[in-house]
Design an enzyme around this catalytic site. Structure first.
Site, short mmCIF file in Angstrom:
data_model
loop_
_atom_site.label_atom_id
_atom_site.label_comp_id
_atom_site.label_asym_id
_atom_site.label_seq_id
_atom_site.Cartn_x
_atom_site.Cartn_y
_atom_site.Cartn_z
N ARG A 56 8.25 35.17 14.41
CA ARG A 56 8.93 36.23 13.68
C ARG A 56 10.20 35.68 13.05
O ARG A 56 10.94 34.93 13.68
CB ARG A 56 9.29 37.40 14.59
CG ARG A 56 9.78 38.62 13.80
CD ARG A 56 10.30 39.71 14.73
NE ARG A 56 9.28 40.23 15.61
CZ ARG A 56 9.55 40.86 16.76
NH1 ARG A 56 10.79 41.01 17.16
NH2 ARG A 56 8.56 41.33 17.50
N HIS B 275 8.69 46.71 15.00
CA HIS B 275 9.69 47.78 14.80
C HIS B 275 10.97 47.24 14.18
O HIS B 275 11.95 47.97 14.09
CB HIS B 275 10.02 48.40 16.16
CG HIS B 275 10.59 47.40 17.11
ND1 HIS B 275 9.80 46.52 17.80
CD2 HIS B 275 11.88 47.09 17.41
CE1 HIS B 275 10.59 45.73 18.52
NE2 HIS B 275 11.84 46.05 18.30
N LYS C 277 1.47 38.08 14.90
CA LYS C 277 0.97 38.17 16.27
C LYS C 277 -0.41 37.53 16.27
O LYS C 277 -1.25 37.87 15.44
CB LYS C 277 0.87 39.63 16.71
CG LYS C 277 2.22 40.26 16.99
CD LYS C 277 2.12 41.71 17.46
CE LYS C 277 3.51 42.25 17.71
NZ LYS C 277 3.56 43.73 17.75
N ASP D 15 5.27 52.96 17.21
CA ASP D 15 6.19 52.00 16.60
C ASP D 15 5.56 51.50 15.28
O ASP D 15 4.48 51.97 14.89
CB ASP D 15 6.57 50.86 17.56
CG ASP D 15 5.51 49.78 17.65
OD1 ASP D 15 4.32 50.10 17.46
OD2 ASP D 15 5.87 48.60 17.89
N ASP E 124 1.31 49.44 18.23
CA ASP E 124 0.87 48.92 19.53
C ASP E 124 1.73 49.48 20.66
O ASP E 124 1.51 49.18 21.82
CB ASP E 124 0.83 47.38 19.57
CG ASP E 124 2.16 46.73 19.26
OD1 ASP E 124 3.14 47.45 18.99
OD2 ASP E 124 2.22 45.48 19.27
N HIS F 85 4.07 49.48 25.47
CA HIS F 85 2.78 48.78 25.39
C HIS F 85 1.94 49.24 26.58
O HIS F 85 2.32 48.99 27.74
CB HIS F 85 2.96 47.27 25.51
CG HIS F 85 3.67 46.62 24.36
ND1 HIS F 85 3.03 46.30 23.19
CD2 HIS F 85 4.95 46.21 24.22
CE1 HIS F 85 3.88 45.70 22.36
NE2 HIS F 85 5.06 45.64 22.96
ZN LIG Z 1 4.72 46.91 17.81
#
Ligand SMILES: [Zn+2]
Length: 476
Positions: free
Chosen positions: A26, A115, A124, A248, A252, A335
């Site tokens: 990220r 988010h 991911k 979010d 997820d 999650h």
């Molecule tokens: Zn997420």
């Protein structure tokens, strides 16, 4: 850094090391994340999959304005090393996971900033049977740094998987009682899927911010922050809904409010799910992360389950689930993973279906499903900035200080950070894997007990040179 690979080519690529994080890649567009990174990741991840005997990779992206260009570059990079891409386009992260599982592909990459603010984005990654995190992400970075890419020419297949995904969600719907539900999509990536899904659900559905908009014009798409649930709470109360559900940015993670608009924390939500899951999996292992309330662990054991406390982090939890063959796991952050009749990944839309089932089957309202649980006193999660270089050294110092004191009736657990249990309750201090912060939380069975735990935590933090403001109190 290891020695350069002798077969390195001119295409070797160095990612900014800070974007190669524990659970994902990220970064910030314009700062340390660009289409060149996406292309190199395609080359590196494709090579990584091919070396494990695979070839097929799914790609999807969230609603951020930078996502289409990144996905384009990513797919080209994957194809350039011989990986075949199944491209499902815009949608929530769990829809990408579904694609990999349902089509039995070898891997998948979701382009999402989750988010985070609009100028962030990331990736991911997963393999068919395991999450990609930690050392694997470093390995992928190293493949790029060495330019040690496979060669080949992969194919690109575009596919609209939405109808299949929604059909799979609905397959586990057992709730027949028509409910009135408010949904806050927060302009996140689930919007289009949510519109179709709610059209096919019984009952009445009020959608907030269902249009996908990566600038997030209404509120930040993070349901763990109570301020982001205000609109949902108001909608539930104004319309006398049975419940409210929020996602979010990439869906997820779930957030829930009951019929009174009261936030139902995810550890408490887990007790509802655990009851349902344990009915068909008696004695099953159910995992919660170290931030979860003791109420959750106690309730799981009371329901005949085997409550297991584990490290925070969706990839770490998924890994532990596989190891224990656990039918359910959850994190306080939202999650939640069902593996009893679903695939075991974190899917907030699927969690919504399972909650509809539970509320629909109950005689009373959602709040009645948890009203028998003891009410504890807890602090909100406190985060305070620390020096990244010493972040992972601080908690061991606290642990050592506490064990040297040999305190009576005090248990120390170092699964993830330090979780200190006393007759009053517990407090936790752990280093974040994703930010330069320490995270602390305390939970007690009385207001006075909470004060004692806070004082104990503050004294230990002070001894290592930090102070934490525990003033915010929330009871659940
Ligand atoms: Zn997420």
């Amino acid at each position: 850094m290891s020695q350069p690979n002798p077969v390195a080519t001119a295409t070797a690529y160095q990612f900014d090391p800070v974007i190669l994080r524990e659970y994902d890649i990220r970064g910030q567009i314009g700062k340390n994340l660009s289409e060149a990174d996406a292309y190199a990741l395609g080359q590196a991840f494709g090579s990584f999959v091919i070396r494990r005997g695979g070839k097929s990779v799914a790609v999807g992206y969230d609603g951020r304005t930078t996502s289409p260009a990144l996905s384009d570059a990513l797919c080209k990079g994957l194809n350039s090393v011989g990986a075949d891409v199944t491209f499902v386009g815009l949608g929530p992260t769990p829809m990408l996971y579904f694609t990999v599982k349902n089509l039995k592909l070898d891997g998948g990459i979701m382009i999402t900033g989750s988010h985070n603010p609009p100028d962030y984005n990331g990736f991911k990654m997963m393999l068919q049977n395991e999450p990609v995190f930690g050392a694997m992400i470093q390995e992928i970075g190293q493949i790029a740094a060495d330019g040690a890419f496979e060669t080949g020419e992969g194919s690109l297949t575009k596919m609209d998987i939405r109808a299949d995904y929604i059909a799979r969600l609905l397959q586990d719907l057992t709730g027949k009682r028509p409910l009135k539900i408010a949904w806050d999509n927060g302009n996140g990536a689930a919007g289009d899927v949510l519109k179709s899904l709610t059209e096919q659900l019984p009952g009445e559905h009020i959608l907030l911010y269902e249009d996908i908009d990566g600038s997030f014009p209404n509120h930040h798409p993070d349901p763990t922050v109570d301020a982001n649930l205000v609109d949902l709470q108001k909608t539930v109360k104004d319309n006398q809904c049975d419940l409210g559900i929020a996602f979010d940015g990439d869906a997820d993670r779930i957030g829930v409010v009951d019929e009174n608009g009261t936030v139902l924390r995810c550890d408490i939500l887990m007790t509802i799910y655990a009851k349902d899951v344990l009915a068909n999996h008696p004695g099953g292992a159910i995992i919660g992360d170290v931030k979860c309330s003791q109420v959750m662990f106690d309730e799981i054991n009371k329901l005949g389950g085997n409550a297991v406390m584990w490290k925070t982090g969706h990839s770490l939890i998924k890994d532990k689930m596989r190891e224990l063959n656990a039918p359910l796991a959850g994190e306080l952050s939202g999650h939640i993973f069902f593996a009893d009749t679903y695939y075991g990944y974190d899917d907030a839309l699927y969690c919504a279906i399972r909650l509809i089932n539970a509320v629909s089957a109950a005689e009373g309202a959602l709040s009645s499903l948890t009203s028998d649980l003891p009410t504890l006193h807890s602090t909100a999660e406190v985060r305070f900035d620390v020096d990244e270089a010493e972040k992972f050294d601080l908690v061991p110092r606290i642990y050592k200080s506490l064990s040297d004191q040999n305190l009576p009736d005090t248990d120390l657990d170092d699964i993830d950070g330090v979780r200190v249990s006393t007759p009053d309750g517990w407090w936790l201090c752990r280093p974040s894997n994703t930010q330069s912060v320490l995270v602390a939380r305390a939970e007690a069975n009385s207001a006075e007990g909470l004060e004692r735990l806070k004082a104990m935590a503050c004294a230990e933090l002070k001894a290592i040179g930090y102070s934490a403001d525990f003033d915010t109190i929330s009871a659940h």
